[in-house]
Design a protein around this motif. Structure first.
Motif, mmCIF file in Angstrom:
data_model
loop_
_atom_site.group_PDB
_atom_site.id
_atom_site.type_symbol
_atom_site.label_atom_id
_atom_site.label_comp_id
_atom_site.label_asym_id
_atom_site.label_seq_id
_atom_site.Cartn_x
_atom_site.Cartn_y
_atom_site.Cartn_z
ATOM 1 N N THR A 1 -5.916 11.178 3.334
ATOM 2 C CA THR A 1 -5.915 10.616 2.095
ATOM 3 C C THR A 1 -4.690 10.334 1.562
ATOM 4 O OG1 THR A 1 -7.950 11.855 1.465
ATOM 5 C CG2 THR A 1 -6.677 10.989 -0.224
ATOM 6 N N SER B 1 -2.783 7.434 3.623
ATOM 7 C CA SER B 1 -3.660 6.501 3.835
ATOM 8 C C SER B 1 -3.881 5.996 5.364
ATOM 9 C CB SER B 1 -3.192 4.963 3.373
ATOM 10 O OG SER B 1 -3.061 5.049 1.867
ATOM 11 N N GLU C 1 0.908 -1.277 -0.011
ATOM 12 C CA GLU C 1 -0.069 0.004 0.072
ATOM 13 C C GLU C 1 0.942 1.216 -0.034
ATOM 14 O OE1 GLU C 1 -2.254 -0.402 3.522
ATOM 15 O OE2 GLU C 1 -3.656 -1.934 2.627
#
Length: 394
Positions: free
Chosen positions: A132, A135, A59
């Motif tokens: 955002t 994350s 991620e």
């Protein structure tokens, strides 16, 4: 015609010996089970934590940071005000957010706490796009929005909230930033790739300017790029941030921190596996001791079997099989306990349950090997007993 010992008969004789001494069998098997459970749990817990880190690495692999490489009197040199908008114009860049250090501002619950006791916390001015881009997720409350530019509200990092003892926002919770009261609007979940966020009190750039007079540019910029073009974006960030080339900046991959954590966990796995192996060895010595005692106690039985035609190999096989069955029982129980411990630890740590297939197999194989080694000497001693001497104990 020579006597023969069929495998079902050997198993029946061996299990009869174990059933006849249930307390001793249970305690010996428990020692093996604890050692095997430790080995399986170490492998399982490490694999679960590694799986979580690998997920985070996937991620966060496209996250980059830009910061000044210089400092003056312990203060970070700010980046140009135009740096963030310029970086946002790079085509592969998806999102950008900036933070700015607000230096020499103490974070406290009350004025009774000296300003010098910072607890390692700092104040950062930030933009609403931080969750955002990073994350990041909220544990409590909400993040800074447009109204935060005009009102004194603050969001705490995970560690900062722990230091301040804030676990609930059911009622308005004010804290002191310097000499000014701010209301806590939310608490962030841990941000693995940005430890500086975890120990920070986050306010808006508007409040940083209005309350603390901070008008300089950001001290650090976080951005996400297309995963396939991370290297290309990193190559142009310095020139984009400082087009005149007068200042030096650092471009980093925060995901390198996750890679280091994965490597560290791998190193600790070897250490704990060694400790588990020592525990298994100690349990094996206990089994060997129990089997020697069993041979001494059952000399009459051994002599009677030899007198009825049992060969030395049959007696040796009986005790070797008994020792192996004993450790196999402990091994199966240990594998179950290890899997349960892994599931509990993974649940408590918020990690996915990931047990490598070789962990249960290795635990069971180690138990069988220990059983065979532990039973070798007692079996050999039993086989060497003379039938005449053994029958004297009847």
């Amino acid at each position: 015609m020579s006597a023969r010992l069929r495998l079902p008969d050997a198993v029946a004789v061996a299990t009869a010996g174990l059933r006849a001494r249930r307390t001793r069998t249970s305690l010996s098997a428990l020692g093996i089970a604890i050692a095997v459970a430790a080995v399986v749990a170490v492998l399982g817990i490490a694999e679960s934590a590694k799986a979580d880190l690998l997920t985070q690495l996937g991620e966060q692999g496209n996250l980059l940071t830009v910061a000044s490489a210089e400092s003056v009197n312990g203060r970070t040199v700010s980046l140009p005000v135009t740096a963030a908008p310029m970086i946002a114009r790079i085509p592969p860049v998806r999102t950008v957010t900036a933070v700015g250090s607000v230096d020499n501002i103490a974070v406290r619950r009350s004025r009774a706490i000296p300003k010098e006791q910072t607890g390692g916390m700092n104040v950062l001015a930030t933009q609403a796009s931080l969750p955002t881009t990073m994350s990041a997720h909220m544990l409590l409350g909400r993040f800074l929005d447009a109204t935060a530019e005009r009102y004194p509200v603050v969001v705490l990092g995970y560690e900062a909230a722990k230091i301040l003892g804030i676990a609930s926002l059911a009622v308005p919770t004010p804290i002191l930033l310097g000499d000014h009261w701010f209301t806590v609007a939310g608490v962030l979940a841990p941000v693995a790739v940005a430890p500086e966020i975890d120990v920070a009190a986050l306010i808006s750039f508007g409040q940083a300017a209005q309350v603390f007079g901070r008008t300089a540019g950001p001290s650090r910029i976080y951005l996400r790029a297309d995963p396939d073009q991370v290297a290309d974006v990193a190559a142009v960030l310095t020139a984009t941030t400082v087009p005149d080339g007068k200042d030096d900046v650092q471009v980093r991959h925060p995901s390198d921190l996750l890679v280091a954590r994965i490597a560290a966990k791998g190193a600790f796995v070897g250490l704990f596996l060694g400790l588990g192996g020592i525990a298994l060895l100690i349990a094996g010595v206990g089994v060997a001791n129990i089997m020697v005692i069993s041979v001494l106690e059952r000399r009459g039985e051994i002599g009677l079997r030899r007198a009825l035609g049992a060969r030395r190999g049959h007696v040796a096989a009986q005790f070797l099989l008994e020792s192996t069955l004993l450790t196999a029982i402990g091994g199966v129980l240990g594998v179950g306990l290890g899997v349960l411990a892994t599931a509990i630890a993974a649940r408590l740590g918020g990690d996915p349950v990931a047990i490598p297939p070789e962990a249960p197999l290795a635990g069971l194989a180690a138990a069988l090997l220990v059983g065979a080694l532990a039973g070798w000497y007692p079996a050999l001693r039993a086989a060497r007993l003379s039938p005449v001497e053994a029958l004297r104990t009847l």
